[in-house]
Design a protein around this motif. Structure first.
Motif, PDB file in Angstrom:
ATOM      1  N   PRO A 147      62.774  30.269  40.334  1.00  0.00           N
ATOM      2  CA  PRO A 147      62.758  28.841  40.672  1.00  0.00           C
ATOM      3  C   PRO A 147      61.603  28.441  41.579  1.00  0.00           C
ATOM      4  CG  PRO A 147      64.488  29.960  41.883  1.00  0.00           C
ATOM      5  CD  PRO A 147      63.958  30.954  40.901  1.00  0.00           C
ATOM      6  N   LYS A 148      60.940  29.428  42.186  1.00  0.00           N
ATOM      7  CA  LYS A 148      59.728  29.169  42.948  1.00  0.00           C
ATOM      8  C   LYS A 148      58.618  30.061  42.411  1.00  0.00           C
ATOM      9  CE  LYS A 148      61.040  27.020  47.255  1.00  0.00           C
ATOM     10  NZ  LYS A 148      60.813  26.980  48.717  1.00  0.00           N
ATOM     11  N   ARG A 149      57.389  29.562  42.531  1.00  0.00           N
ATOM     12  CA  ARG A 149      56.265  30.245  41.908  1.00  0.00           C
ATOM     13  C   ARG A 149      55.034  30.149  42.802  1.00  0.00           C
ATOM     14  NH1 ARG A 149      52.308  27.863  38.013  1.00  0.00           N
ATOM     15  NH2 ARG A 149      51.241  29.602  36.987  1.00  0.00           N
ATOM     16  N   VAL A 150      54.285  31.257  42.865  1.00  0.00           N
ATOM     17  CA  VAL A 150      53.018  31.237  43.592  1.00  0.00           C
ATOM     18  C   VAL A 150      51.916  30.867  42.606  1.00  0.00           C
ATOM     19  CG1 VAL A 150      52.677  33.734  43.264  1.00  0.00           C
ATOM     20  CG2 VAL A 150      51.429  32.524  45.064  1.00  0.00           C
ATOM     21  N   VAL A 151      51.108  29.891  42.981  1.00  0.00           N
ATOM     22  CA  VAL A 151      50.042  29.390  42.112  1.00  0.00           C
ATOM     23  C   VAL A 151      48.700  29.871  42.648  1.00  0.00           C
ATOM     24  CG1 VAL A 151      48.960  27.359  41.100  1.00  0.00           C
ATOM     25  CG2 VAL A 151      51.423  27.352  41.575  1.00  0.00           C
ATOM     26  N   LEU A 152      47.945  30.563  41.784  1.00  0.00           N
ATOM     27  CA  LEU A 152      46.661  31.142  42.198  1.00  0.00           C
ATOM     28  C   LEU A 152      45.512  30.518  41.414  1.00  0.00           C
ATOM     29  CD1 LEU A 152      47.585  34.934  42.305  1.00  0.00           C
ATOM     30  CD2 LEU A 152      47.626  33.284  44.161  1.00  0.00           C
ATOM     31  N   PRO A 153      44.301  30.645  41.926  1.00  0.00           N
ATOM     32  CA  PRO A 153      43.139  30.203  41.146  1.00  0.00           C
ATOM     33  C   PRO A 153      43.049  31.039  39.870  1.00  0.00           C
ATOM     34  CG  PRO A 153      42.535  30.708  43.424  1.00  0.00           C
ATOM     35  CD  PRO A 153      43.912  31.220  43.228  1.00  0.00           C
ATOM     36  N   ASP A 154      42.806  30.405  38.759  1.00  0.00           N
ATOM     37  CA  ASP A 154      42.719  31.140  37.500  1.00  0.00           C
ATOM     38  C   ASP A 154      41.511  32.074  37.520  1.00  0.00           C
ATOM     39  OD1 ASP A 154      43.238  31.926  34.897  1.00  0.00           O
ATOM     40  OD2 ASP A 154      42.033  30.316  34.045  1.00  0.00           O
ATOM     41  N   HIS A 155      41.727  33.339  37.222  1.00  0.00           N
ATOM     42  CA  HIS A 155      40.755  34.428  37.219  1.00  0.00           C
ATOM     43  C   HIS A 155      39.833  34.395  38.432  1.00  0.00           C
ATOM     44  CE1 HIS A 155      38.456  31.327  34.957  1.00  0.00           C
ATOM     45  NE2 HIS A 155      37.366  31.948  35.356  1.00  0.00           N
ATOM     46  N   GLY A 156      40.437  34.111  39.613  1.00  0.00           N
ATOM     47  CA  GLY A 156      39.683  34.151  40.858  1.00  0.00           C
ATOM     48  C   GLY A 156      40.436  34.932  41.913  1.00  0.00           C
ATOM     49  N   ASP A 157      39.740  35.352  42.970  1.00  0.00           N
ATOM     50  CA  ASP A 157      40.360  36.156  44.021  1.00  0.00           C
ATOM     51  C   ASP A 157      41.389  35.337  44.795  1.00  0.00           C
ATOM     52  OD1 ASP A 157      40.249  38.739  45.627  1.00  0.00           O
ATOM     53  OD2 ASP A 157      39.919  37.235  47.187  1.00  0.00           O
ATOM     54  N   ASP A 158      42.512  35.975  45.163  1.00  0.00           N
ATOM     55  CA  ASP A 158      43.586  35.248  45.850  1.00  0.00           C
ATOM     56  C   ASP A 158      43.305  35.024  47.323  1.00  0.00           C
ATOM     57  OD1 ASP A 158      43.858  37.857  46.659  1.00  0.00           O
ATOM     58  OD2 ASP A 158      45.949  38.075  46.064  1.00  0.00           O
ATOM     59  N   GLY A 159      42.350  35.758  47.896  1.00  0.00           N
ATOM     60  CA  GLY A 159      42.011  35.560  49.305  1.00  0.00           C
ATOM     61  C   GLY A 159      43.142  35.981  50.228  1.00  0.00           C
ATOM     62  N   ALA A 160      43.415  35.153  51.238  1.00  0.00           N
ATOM     63  CA  ALA A 160      44.443  35.476  52.225  1.00  0.00           C
ATOM     64  C   ALA A 160      45.347  34.269  52.451  1.00  0.00           C
ATOM     65  CB  ALA A 160      43.788  35.902  53.543  1.00  0.00           C
ATOM     66  N   ALA A 161      46.474  34.518  53.133  1.00  0.00           N
ATOM     67  CA  ALA A 161      47.459  33.468  53.396  1.00  0.00           C
ATOM     68  C   ALA A 161      46.830  32.323  54.204  1.00  0.00           C
ATOM     69  CB  ALA A 161      48.644  34.065  54.148  1.00  0.00           C
ATOM     70  N   PRO A 162      47.377  31.105  54.059  1.00  0.00           N
ATOM     71  CA  PRO A 162      48.593  30.763  53.311  1.00  0.00           C
ATOM     72  C   PRO A 162      48.327  30.595  51.813  1.00  0.00           C
ATOM     73  CG  PRO A 162      47.726  28.808  54.376  1.00  0.00           C
ATOM     74  CD  PRO A 162      46.863  29.953  54.830  1.00  0.00           C
ATOM     75  N   ASP A 194      37.165  49.367  41.543  1.00  0.00           N
ATOM     76  CA  ASP A 194      38.579  49.017  41.446  1.00  0.00           C
ATOM     77  C   ASP A 194      38.717  47.984  40.330  1.00  0.00           C
ATOM     78  OD1 ASP A 194      41.288  48.960  42.018  1.00  0.00           O
ATOM     79  OD2 ASP A 194      40.974  48.854  44.180  1.00  0.00           O
ATOM     80  N   ASP A 195      39.952  47.528  40.105  1.00  0.00           N
ATOM     81  CA  ASP A 195      40.197  46.523  39.076  1.00  0.00           C
ATOM     82  C   ASP A 195      40.262  45.143  39.729  1.00  0.00           C
ATOM     83  OD1 ASP A 195      41.040  44.872  37.055  1.00  0.00           O
ATOM     84  OD2 ASP A 195      42.859  45.993  36.577  1.00  0.00           O
ATOM     85  N   PRO A 196      39.269  44.275  39.507  1.00  0.00           N
ATOM     86  CA  PRO A 196      39.282  42.960  40.149  1.00  0.00           C
ATOM     87  C   PRO A 196      40.453  42.081  39.734  1.00  0.00           C
ATOM     88  CG  PRO A 196      37.515  43.114  38.517  1.00  0.00           C
ATOM     89  CD  PRO A 196      38.054  44.503  38.698  1.00  0.00           C
ATOM     90  N   SER A 197      41.053  42.347  38.578  1.00  0.00           N
ATOM     91  CA  SER A 197      42.230  41.566  38.183  1.00  0.00           C
ATOM     92  C   SER A 197      43.496  42.122  38.814  1.00  0.00           C
ATOM     93  CB  SER A 197      42.372  41.536  36.653  1.00  0.00           C
ATOM     94  OG  SER A 197      42.436  42.841  36.094  1.00  0.00           O
ATOM     95  N   GLY A 198      43.365  43.215  39.571  1.00  0.00           N
ATOM     96  CA  GLY A 198      44.480  43.751  40.346  1.00  0.00           C
ATOM     97  C   GLY A 198      44.388  43.308  41.790  1.00  0.00           C
ATOM     98  N   TYR A 199      43.252  43.637  42.439  1.00  0.00           N
ATOM     99  CA  TYR A 199      43.121  43.254  43.852  1.00  0.00           C
ATOM    100  C   TYR A 199      42.933  41.750  44.017  1.00  0.00           C
ATOM    101  CZ  TYR A 199      37.936  43.538  43.224  1.00  0.00           C
ATOM    102  OH  TYR A 199      36.630  43.392  42.805  1.00  0.00           O
ATOM    103  N   GLY A 200      42.691  41.041  42.928  1.00  0.00           N
ATOM    104  CA  GLY A 200      42.533  39.604  43.003  1.00  0.00           C
ATOM    105  C   GLY A 200      43.836  38.839  43.099  1.00  0.00           C
ATOM    106  N   ILE A 201      44.994  39.526  42.971  1.00  0.00           N
ATOM    107  CA  ILE A 201      46.279  38.810  42.976  1.00  0.00           C
ATOM    108  C   ILE A 201      47.347  39.465  43.836  1.00  0.00           C
ATOM    109  CG2 ILE A 201      45.867  37.883  40.655  1.00  0.00           C
ATOM    110  CD1 ILE A 201      47.811  40.002  39.595  1.00  0.00           C
ATOM    111  N   ASP A 202      47.191  40.737  44.192  1.00  0.00           N
ATOM    112  CA  ASP A 202      48.301  41.478  44.786  1.00  0.00           C
ATOM    113  C   ASP A 202      48.753  40.942  46.139  1.00  0.00           C
ATOM    114  OD1 ASP A 202      45.986  42.318  46.008  1.00  0.00           O
ATOM    115  OD2 ASP A 202      46.387  44.452  45.817  1.00  0.00           O
ATOM    116  N   GLY A 203      47.814  40.537  46.975  1.00  0.00           N
ATOM    117  CA  GLY A 203      48.178  40.041  48.295  1.00  0.00           C
ATOM    118  C   GLY A 203      49.048  38.799  48.221  1.00  0.00           C
ATOM    119  N   ALA A 204      48.706  37.897  47.314  1.00  0.00           N
ATOM    120  CA  ALA A 204      49.453  36.646  47.184  1.00  0.00           C
ATOM    121  C   ALA A 204      50.877  36.889  46.710  1.00  0.00           C
ATOM    122  CB  ALA A 204      48.727  35.712  46.214  1.00  0.00           C
TER     123      ALA A 204
END
Length: 497
Positions: free
Chosen positions: A110-125, A363-373
């Motif tokens: 029911p809740k979802r984290v929205v990330l930039p499409d094919h971009g690095d997730d960066g850091a919180a928030p 490393d895999d940029p499509s892995g480290y680009g989303i894991d933190g978020a």
């Protein structure tokens, strides 16, 4: 004197019993931790009120002793009293060794984290929002974290060997599902499995565990998101030529996306390009690999040139690779001139490399680009929204260190897991079982063509099989249009449309 001795002996025996009792109490695990809450979400134009139960379920041995704890999150929509009219979906990710946070916070919860499409997730928030595409309007949901993931773990002296393997994992998840159905009185509800990546392998093994005997738990449907059923069709290992066939059209899709092929040759038509890439893979590339040194020189050169035109690498590089470019080399080589590598899970992602001469990606940029978020969003949701008060380490991915890949008796170290026959058999023996396969074109971890070849085998009933495609990667829900299409496809599948 005799009575005194007997009294002493009795006292000693009682003291021993008390010590044993205290020791047993000391070793016994605490009661399962369970946290309940309520929520409301607007889904597909409909407001759904629900009850959410996040907590541990203890699996027990033949003596009734707890041996493992599986953490799950259950969503039950209000207003449904007849279990026959309310489907339930059991949802999990893959790894093996991954918790279910990706499908939970990325796709169906029911809740979802929205990330930039094919971009690095960066850091919180990070941007966490209500998920208007959740399938809670058509099915209750149970997100399962298998043993060794999330907060799920073995208890007491239990060894992880009993749970970390193709069959062992399926057996434990099957037992969890059985206990859940008992606790919630849902035996007569339509039931679905939804798995991603290795979760699709788990689905195949689960169908064998669930429906392979007289104590059947029959499924109505299976959703395979980024599926890998036959591991030989995506493994670019030395000596496994068929793996290069299965992944070659994914190489082509990546090259097209990054404009490393002459798009004008196909009039900019991506679908036509992939159709021809598939045909080349089976009709020309595969025979050439099988012939090896028996292939005539002129035929060899022709295949090399044509392969280069599809996958964006130079003919000389392909020739020096003996027409076989392993996945990690392809990831590094395609955009080497730009100093970046492309993603394995999603070839649209790129990451800067430390130098220009390395053979493999850092490393895999499509892995480290989303894991933190995803990790932050999942734990923030559990602790703040659901009130889960657990300070144990939450294992997102990587806690499972050893895995028994022997899916059948007598398997060898050089064999590849193939759970497709179990799905075929389940479809033959369960007339209501349907299968939806969802595939991202830019997924090089579980290539779409390997899935197509698997599902094309004679044992599958094509009338109960749907294959869907998305212009994204392994986690196609990172791409907003693909996210919306996948939600609609799964909703329609469960609704029987």
């Amino acid at each position: 004197m005799i009575f005194l001795y007997a009294g002493c002996a009795a006292a000693q025996e009682e003291e021993k019993k008390q010590e044993e009792k205290a020791e047993n109490a000391k070793e016994a695990p605490p009661e399962p931790r369970v946290f309940e809450n309520k929520g409301r979400v607007s889904v597909n134009g409909k407001t759904v009120s629900y009850r959410v139960i996040a907590g541990e379920t203890y699996l027990k041995d033949d003596k009734g002793e707890p041996v493992a704890s599986i953490f799950s999150t259950t969503y039950l929509a209000d207003g449904y009293s007849d279990p026959r009219q309310r489907p339930v979906a059991f949802i999990f990710n893959g790894g093996p060794g991954s918790a279910s946070l990706w499908l939970h916070m990325g796709m169906f919860g029911p809740k979802r984290v929205v990330l930039p499409d094919h971009g690095d997730d960066g850091a919180a928030p990070f941007n966490v929002t209500a998920n208007t595409q959740s399938i809670l309007d058509v099915a209750d949901m149970v997100f399962i974290d298998p043993v060794g993931t999330g907060w799920s773990k073995t208890l007491g002296e239990t060894k992880t060997d009993d749970y970390w393997g193709v069959k062992q994992d399926a057996a434990s998840v099957r037992e969890f599902i059985r206990r859940w159905l008992i606790e919630h009185k849902r035996w007569n509800s339509p039931k679905y499995l939804i798995g991603e990546s290795y979760g699709t392998t788990r689905s195949g093994a689960l169908l064998d565990a669930l429906e392979g005997g007289w104590n059947d738990i029959a499924m109505n449907g299976v959703v395979l998101i980024s599926s890998v059923l036959n591991f030989s069709l995506d493994a670019t290992d030395n000596g496994n030529d068929v793996g290069y066939i299965g992944i070659m059209p994914s190489y082509a899709a990546a090259a097209w996306y990054h404009e490393k092929v002459d798009r004008a040759k196909w009039d900019g038509d991506f679908d036509r390009f992939l159709k021809e890439a598939r045909a080349f893979a089976t009709d020309e590339y595969m025979p050439a690999l099988l012939k090896g040194q028996l292939l005539a020189p002129e035929a060899h050169d022709a295949v090399v040139d044509k392969l280069a035109g599809f996958i964006g690498l130079t003919p000389s590089y392909i020739d020096r690779s003996n027409m076989r470019v392993p996945l990690f080399r392809f990831m590094r080589e395609l955009l080497r001139d730009k100093g970046v590598t492309i993603g394995r899970f999603d070839a649209r992602f790129t990451g800067v490399e430390p130098d220009g001469v390395s053979e493999f990606p850092e490393d895999d940029p499509s892995g480290y680009g989303i894991d933190g978020a995803y990790t932050a969003a999942m734990l923030d949701y559990y602790t703040r929204d659901l009130g889960v008060d657990i300070t144990d380490r939450y294992v997102t991915l990587g806690g499972v260190t050893e895995w028994n890949w022997d899916a059948d008796e007598g398997g060898g170290d050089n064999s590849y897991v193939n759970v497709a026959p179990w799905i075929e058999r389940a479809m033959r023996q369960n007339k209501d079982l349907r299968v939806l396969s969802a595939n991202g074109y830019y997924d090089m971890a579980t290539p779409f063509f390997g899935t197509e070849m698997t599902l094309a085998q004679p044992g599958f009933d094509r009338s109960r099989l749907k294959i869907a495609y998305y212009p994204a990667g392994h986690m196609m829900y990172l791409h907003q249009p693909s996210f919306e299409k996948l939600a609609a496809d799964v909703r329609a599948f469960i609704s029987g449309e």
